[in-house]
Design a protein around this motif. Sequence first.
Motif, PDB file in Angstrom:
ATOM      1  N   PHE A  59     -10.204 -52.973  71.782  1.00 49.00           N
ATOM      2  CA  PHE A  59      -9.226 -53.987  71.375  1.00 49.00           C
ATOM      3  C   PHE A  59      -9.395 -55.255  72.201  1.00 49.00           C
ATOM      4  N   TRP A  60      -9.531 -55.097  73.520  1.00 53.04           N
ATOM      5  CA  TRP A  60      -9.688 -56.290  74.370  1.00 53.04           C
ATOM      6  C   TRP A  60     -10.961 -57.043  73.993  1.00 53.04           C
ATOM      7  N   ARG A  61     -11.990 -56.314  73.616  1.00 55.92           N
ATOM      8  CA  ARG A  61     -13.248 -56.977  73.231  1.00 55.92           C
ATOM      9  C   ARG A  61     -13.032 -57.854  71.995  1.00 55.92           C
ATOM     10  N   GLU A  62     -12.344 -57.343  71.003  1.00 55.80           N
ATOM     11  CA  GLU A  62     -12.104 -58.131  69.799  1.00 55.80           C
ATOM     12  C   GLU A  62     -11.132 -59.277  70.074  1.00 55.80           C
ATOM     13  N   LEU A  63     -10.141 -59.025  70.926  1.00 50.34           N
ATOM     14  CA  LEU A  63      -9.199 -60.092  71.253  1.00 50.34           C
ATOM     15  C   LEU A  63      -9.910 -61.243  71.955  1.00 50.34           C
ATOM     16  N   LYS A  64     -10.821 -60.933  72.864  1.00 51.47           N
ATOM     17  CA  LYS A  64     -11.552 -61.990  73.579  1.00 51.47           C
ATOM     18  C   LYS A  64     -12.362 -62.859  72.628  1.00 51.47           C
ATOM     19  N   SER A  65     -12.754 -62.294  71.501  1.00 53.00           N
ATOM     20  CA  SER A  65     -13.575 -63.057  70.562  1.00 53.00           C
ATOM     21  C   SER A  65     -12.781 -64.122  69.823  1.00 53.00           C
ATOM     22  N   ILE A  66     -11.438 -64.100  69.919  1.00 49.71           N
ATOM     23  CA  ILE A  66     -10.635 -65.116  69.251  1.00 49.71           C
ATOM     24  C   ILE A  66      -9.911 -66.015  70.270  1.00 49.71           C
ATOM     25  N   VAL A  67     -10.337 -65.924  71.539  1.00 47.38           N
ATOM     26  CA  VAL A  67      -9.747 -66.723  72.612  1.00 47.38           C
ATOM     27  C   VAL A  67     -10.789 -67.709  73.142  1.00 47.38           C
ATOM     28  N   SER A  92     -11.129 -61.640  64.125  1.00 48.54           N
ATOM     29  CA  SER A  92     -12.417 -61.616  64.806  1.00 48.54           C
ATOM     30  C   SER A  92     -13.570 -61.629  63.812  1.00 48.54           C
ATOM     31  N   VAL A  93     -13.452 -60.842  62.761  1.00 46.19           N
ATOM     32  CA  VAL A  93     -14.504 -60.795  61.736  1.00 46.19           C
ATOM     33  C   VAL A  93     -14.650 -62.157  61.066  1.00 46.19           C
ATOM     34  N   THR A  94     -13.516 -62.808  60.776  1.00 46.13           N
ATOM     35  CA  THR A  94     -13.560 -64.122  60.137  1.00 46.13           C
ATOM     36  C   THR A  94     -14.245 -65.147  61.030  1.00 46.13           C
ATOM     37  N   THR A 146     -16.352 -64.534  63.499  1.00 46.19           N
ATOM     38  CA  THR A 146     -17.762 -64.177  63.654  1.00 46.19           C
ATOM     39  C   THR A 146     -18.558 -64.626  62.440  1.00 46.19           C
ATOM     40  N   GLY A 147     -17.983 -64.459  61.249  1.00 48.93           N
ATOM     41  CA  GLY A 147     -18.665 -64.880  60.033  1.00 48.93           C
ATOM     42  C   GLY A 147     -18.858 -66.371  59.962  1.00 48.93           C
ATOM     43  N   SER A 148     -17.843 -67.141  60.396  1.00 53.01           N
ATOM     44  CA  SER A 148     -17.957 -68.603  60.345  1.00 53.01           C
ATOM     45  C   SER A 148     -18.947 -69.123  61.371  1.00 53.01           C
ATOM     46  N   SER A 149     -19.087 -68.411  62.504  1.00 55.87           N
ATOM     47  CA  SER A 149     -20.000 -68.879  63.550  1.00 55.87           C
ATOM     48  C   SER A 149     -21.455 -68.595  63.205  1.00 55.87           C
ATOM     49  N   THR A 150     -21.677 -67.650  62.283  1.00 54.91           N
ATOM     50  CA  THR A 150     -23.062 -67.318  61.907  1.00 54.91           C
ATOM     51  C   THR A 150     -23.467 -67.945  60.578  1.00 54.91           C
ATOM     52  N   SER A 151     -22.578 -68.777  59.999  1.00 56.79           N
ATOM     53  CA  SER A 151     -22.906 -69.415  58.725  1.00 56.79           C
ATOM     54  C   SER A 151     -23.984 -70.479  58.923  1.00 56.79           C
ATOM     55  N   THR A 152     -24.714 -70.748  57.870  1.00 53.17           N
ATOM     56  CA  THR A 152     -25.797 -71.727  57.951  1.00 53.17           C
ATOM     57  C   THR A 152     -25.238 -73.132  57.959  1.00 53.17           C
ATOM     58  N   PRO A 153     -25.940 -74.083  58.599  1.00 53.75           N
ATOM     59  CA  PRO A 153     -25.459 -75.469  58.648  1.00 53.75           C
ATOM     60  C   PRO A 153     -25.204 -76.012  57.244  1.00 53.75           C
ATOM     61  N   GLY A 154     -24.095 -76.694  57.069  1.00 55.18           N
ATOM     62  CA  GLY A 154     -23.734 -77.249  55.771  1.00 55.18           C
ATOM     63  C   GLY A 154     -22.889 -76.319  54.946  1.00 55.18           C
ATOM     64  N   ASN A 155     -22.812 -75.015  55.340  1.00 55.97           N
ATOM     65  CA  ASN A 155     -22.018 -74.045  54.591  1.00 55.97           C
ATOM     66  C   ASN A 155     -20.871 -73.490  55.426  1.00 55.97           C
ATOM     67  N   PRO A 172     -10.377 -70.039  61.173  1.00 55.93           N
ATOM     68  CA  PRO A 172      -9.331 -70.206  62.188  1.00 55.93           C
ATOM     69  C   PRO A 172      -9.892 -70.685  63.522  1.00 55.93           C
ATOM     70  N   GLU A 173      -9.006 -71.341  64.272  1.00 56.30           N
ATOM     71  CA  GLU A 173      -9.384 -71.821  65.594  1.00 56.30           C
ATOM     72  C   GLU A 173      -9.243 -70.718  66.626  1.00 56.30           C
ATOM     73  N   LEU A 174      -9.883 -70.937  67.769  1.00 53.30           N
ATOM     74  CA  LEU A 174      -9.699 -70.039  68.902  1.00 53.30           C
ATOM     75  C   LEU A 174      -8.364 -70.363  69.576  1.00 53.30           C
TER      76      LEU A 174
END
Length: 482
Positions: A328-336, A284-286, A288-297, A303-305
């Motif tokens: 736990f369910w909250r974090e699991l939903k973030s990778i689905v 989930s942390v990974t 979240t980090g990739s979704s907030t990265s700046t364009p081009g970076n 990982p995929e959902l």
Amino acid sequence: MTLPVCATAVNALQGLWPAIPFIAVAPETQIILQLGTTFAASPPAPASSTPSKASKRKKAAQEKAVPPVPPTSPSPPKATKPESSGSKLRIAVLPLLPFLTSTILRGPTLPKPLLEPYRHPQYPLQILSAVQSSYSGVVVVGETLSSTTGELEVAEHMRYLRAGHSLLGGVWIGPKAVATEPGFVLKDEAGEELGDSIYSAFVLQEAARLVVKKPGHGTPKNALMIGLGAGISATSFVRHGLDTTIVEIDGAVYDAAHRFFGLPTPAPDRLFIQDARSWVHNRSVTLTGSSTSTPGNEDVTSPELFDIVIHDCFSGGGVPSHLYTQEFWRELKSIVRPDGVVAVNFAGILESSSGKAIVHTLQSSFPQCRTFYDSLEPSTRNITSEFLNWVFFCTLSPERVEFRRPVDADYLGSYLRRHVFNNIPEREADVSVVVDAIPEDDRERYLLKDSANPLGEWQQKEAIAHWKIMRAVLPDVYWETY
């Protein structure tokens, strides 16, 4: 008396062995041999020289009744007492200990790891594997064989995976390993043919593939298995071409599924032997980090959902409570994926405290859930008060979970899959009565949270009922041989 005492001491301390690193991995025969050697080689304890109260009273009475006698010349000193026969016996036993530890001093359980299959001398039972596990206590793969007495006619030719007090799954073997076409028959590592699952619950989980996705989203491409068991669902997903990731805390369970139940070898980056809570959090942390990265970076390796998640962690009469909280369910939903499906397995009574908590927490965490039970035939009784395998199909979408009609390719040549997939609607249960039965002012207590999670305590009280059911599934000898 030395040998029985030694064996009794080992049996009594057996439950403490896993706590000591050396003993946890040492064979039982080696432990008994070393204890026996120490006991046999140690000198006997000297007899106590302190007189007892009774002997003191007896001596005082004798002194009072007998008059004093004149002193006589001193007696010559006594010769030194030779070594006792008990000490000689101890020394004589030492060379025999290796033989004794493999016969009359053999532990009450099978050696772990089991170096070769064990055939029970009296019952139609064979143990293929038995290993010690720090998580399950013991992980056993056994087979029921042909019965000459007919006592196991229904359960003949069955291979099962046991962890502690639970059956994690199993398949039919031998003449019961059948399929609609020979090419669909699965084989284990040794090439032995494997049939359908002995439990329909694991096939019911696979119905997550049949959940209708949004228009234009195609079919499921990947799946996440949280808890592996015998690998029935995971193997099916792999055979259907889904990119399947496995998270299993017990390496012994994975090894058994791979060797004896036909689980294909996953890619190194698709198998994780670790606790699912930390794995889901890191994923989930990974993301979240990739979704907030700046364009081009953007991280091209992010990982995929997941399209499908199978959450099946029941073992030993209970579930790991930290994998059922709102957090736990909250974090699991973030990778689905938004239209993905999470299938949650729970074995128990829904009207129990733990059942109410799991249902209430799932319904509070997902917009939509539908509940089905594991049974070959529909039940006409109050099923929420029965001990059953339940599968909750939940989704992040506000739209109702719907299943498409199965086709021949979905069955993989399995008669059981054909039966289960074509009768899904008949196994649905209305679990709203479970939550409605909770008083409004008490519902907060049944929402499982990291900060307030009584699930483990509730399950301790309910585990005995599960163990009684397990003892009824197979005769005692199958539980006592491990």
